[in-house]
Design a protein around this motif. Structure first.
Motif, short mmCIF file in Angstrom:
data_model
loop_
_atom_site.label_atom_id
_atom_site.label_comp_id
_atom_site.label_asym_id
_atom_site.label_seq_id
_atom_site.Cartn_x
_atom_site.Cartn_y
_atom_site.Cartn_z
N GLU A 49 5.40 13.34 -18.18
CA GLU A 49 4.16 13.25 -17.35
C GLU A 49 4.31 11.86 -16.53
OE1 GLU A 49 0.83 13.63 -20.10
OE2 GLU A 49 1.46 15.68 -20.71
N ALA A 50 3.71 11.83 -15.44
CA ALA A 50 3.59 10.64 -14.71
C ALA A 50 2.50 9.78 -15.15
CB ALA A 50 3.50 11.12 -13.00
N PRO A 51 2.63 8.47 -14.96
CA PRO A 51 1.45 7.94 -15.58
C PRO A 51 0.43 7.84 -14.56
CG PRO A 51 3.30 6.47 -14.63
CD PRO A 51 3.71 7.86 -14.75
N ARG A 52 -0.73 7.55 -14.84
CA ARG A 52 -1.92 7.64 -13.80
C ARG A 52 -2.17 6.52 -13.03
NH1 ARG A 52 -7.25 10.31 -17.35
NH2 ARG A 52 -6.26 12.13 -17.99
N MET A 53 -2.31 6.83 -11.88
CA MET A 53 -2.55 5.65 -10.95
C MET A 53 -3.47 6.15 -10.07
SD MET A 53 1.14 4.72 -9.71
CE MET A 53 2.48 4.16 -10.61
N PRO A 54 -4.16 4.90 -9.20
CA PRO A 54 -5.31 5.34 -8.21
C PRO A 54 -5.31 6.57 -7.38
CG PRO A 54 -5.30 3.19 -8.66
CD PRO A 54 -4.01 3.67 -9.19
N ALA A 55 -6.00 7.21 -7.12
CA ALA A 55 -5.94 8.34 -6.12
C ALA A 55 -5.45 7.73 -4.78
CB ALA A 55 -7.04 9.36 -5.79
N GLY A 56 -4.59 8.21 -4.14
CA GLY A 56 -4.06 7.68 -2.73
C GLY A 56 -2.99 6.62 -2.77
N THR A 57 -2.59 6.67 -3.93
CA THR A 57 -1.07 5.87 -4.08
C THR A 57 -0.08 6.16 -3.28
OG1 THR A 57 -1.95 5.07 -6.38
CG2 THR A 57 0.51 4.86 -5.85
N PRO A 58 0.28 5.52 -2.64
CA PRO A 58 1.41 5.78 -1.38
C PRO A 58 2.57 6.34 -2.13
CG PRO A 58 1.24 3.49 -1.42
CD PRO A 58 0.15 3.85 -2.23
N ARG A 59 3.45 7.35 -1.45
CA ARG A 59 4.51 7.94 -2.19
C ARG A 59 6.07 7.30 -1.56
NH1 ARG A 59 3.81 13.11 -4.50
NH2 ARG A 59 5.57 13.90 -3.49
N ILE A 60 6.77 7.31 -2.27
CA ILE A 60 8.16 6.90 -1.66
C ILE A 60 8.75 8.02 -1.02
CG2 ILE A 60 8.37 4.88 -3.44
CD1 ILE A 60 10.58 6.61 -4.70
N SER A 61 9.71 7.91 -0.30
CA SER A 61 10.43 8.84 0.47
C SER A 61 11.20 9.78 -0.43
CB SER A 61 11.14 8.51 1.81
OG SER A 61 12.41 7.85 1.27
N LEU A 62 11.45 10.93 -0.16
CA LEU A 62 12.38 11.83 -0.66
C LEU A 62 13.66 11.40 -0.85
CD1 LEU A 62 12.85 14.29 -2.66
CD2 LEU A 62 12.93 15.61 -0.83
#
Length: 379
Positions: A49-62
């Motif tokens: 499970e991924a840890p919780r983070m604020p909504a809208g946290t940017p994602r790194i590129s694939l």
């Protein structure tokens, strides 16, 4: 129905049931925990499970995700990348020694926002893996799958023949009657018939979808031969695109999603793997509705140029396969449907077990009669 017809149907029901019963019992028993495999995984702590983070946290590129995964196993190649249906905050990267199909794989779970390696889960060991392998192919690969498909076909024959025989054998009794005042074999026969009537449709659906699922490898190969070979004709004779010469996977993903609006990624198959071609990165997209989320739309993107070369619609037989897979495990309507599937599975175990018991008891019951006849002849 004439006596000769009844005897014919009885013979069909008897032998189709006897041949498949032990294997169907095995499939029902192993299928029971598989209905709740996500819940069992959470309970055992094996689900990532991924840890919780604020909504809208940017994602790194694939592309960055793939670099992180390759650093964990530099001697392996990436076969597939996928995301869980219920979370876009995780990437699962499957890595193998070569692009060819193999059971020697490693999985790396990467956080889609931070790039942290959360786990390297092993899906080829443990209790649930043993249950899965027994249920899918008996640890025998494709021959095991096809054998279980044959057992599924015999189950369907047994269900149809049992339905035909129910009326003539129960014509003097009320529907669903259980004669509790009779000897144990009679009570078990009535219970067998009652539960068989209750689970009739469910067993037919699960048996039919299970049989279809055993053909998955053959159906995919036929699709590649029949449909993809035409699309790949311009690439005939070219070698698999080397990793160093491939375009950005993130850019290819963006192009694929733009080609099929209203979809989201299910998984990526890289060049040379079983679900792609030597020249394409293939993105399998799914819809966002309950039904379309189970259907996949492949988009073939040129691995060198990141240009979409084809977005073929899946043929009817692959659509049937994709619909049958979640239906087989009751994975359509959340926990209520899973509980219903589990209860019907338990009832089916009783039906199959009681059928085996009735046959064994019948064999024992005939022995004293034969011995008595022999004694009378001797006298």
């Amino acid at each position: 129905m004439q006596n000769k017809t009844i005897r014919t149907w009885s013979w069909v029901h008897k032998w189709s049931s006897l041949v498949c019963t032990v294997f169907m019992l095995l499939l029902c028993i192993t299928g029971l925990p598989l209905i709740f495999h996500h819940e069992i995984g959470h309970l055992l702590g094996t689900e990532v499970e991924a840890p919780r983070m604020p909504a809208g946290t940017p994602r790194i590129s694939l592309d960055r995700v793939l670099d992180i995964a390759r650093a964990q196993h530099p001697d392996r190649v990436v076969q597939f990348v996928s995301q869980p249906e219920d979370s876009q905050d995780l990437w699962f990267v499957t890595m193998t020694p070569t692009p060819a199909p193999t059971d020697d794989f490693r999985s790396v779970a990467v956080d889609a926002r931070t790039g942290a390696v959360l786990a390297q889960p092993r899906f080829d060991e443990g209790f649930m893996w043993v249950m899965f392998k027994l249920h899918v192919d008996l640890f025998a690969g494709l021959p095991g799958k096809l054998f279980l498909g044959l057992m599924g076909l015999l189950l369907l024959v047994a269900i149809v023949s049992g339905t035909v025989l129910y009326a003539p054998f129960m014509r003097k009794l009320d529907f669903g009657a259980v004669r509790r005042d009779r000897r144990p074999r009679v009570k078990w026969l009535d219970l067998h018939n009652l539960l068989g009537a209750v689970t009739l449709v469910w067993l037919f659906v699960v048996g039919g979808t299970g049989m279809i699922n055993t053909w998955a490898d053959l159906l995919i190969k036929y699709w590649q031969y029949d449909k993809l070979s035409v699309l790949l004709a311009p690439y005939q004779g070219r070698a698999t695109v080397p990793v160093a010469e491939r375009a950005s996977v993130q850019r290819s993903l963006d192009v694929a999603l733009k080609t099929e609006p209203g979809t989201q990624l299910s998984f990526v198959a890289f060049p040379g793997t079983a679900f792609s071609s030597p020249h394409h990165t293939t993105f399998f997209l799914r819809g966002d509705e309950p039904l379309t989320s189970r259907l996949l739309q492949p988009v073939l993107v040129d691995a060198r140029t990141a240009e979409v070369t084809a977005s073929p619609r899946l043929p009817w037989y692959l659509t049937a396969l994709l619909v049958s897979q979640p239906l087989h495990f009751g994975d359509y309507a959340g926990m209520p449907m899973k509980i219903l599937w589990a209860l019907l599975d338990i009832a089916s175990i009783i039906v199959l077990g009681s059928g085996l018991y009735l046959w064994l008891r019948k064999g024992r019951a005939t022995e004293p009669k034969k011995q008595g006849m022999k004694m009378e002849v001797a006298a």
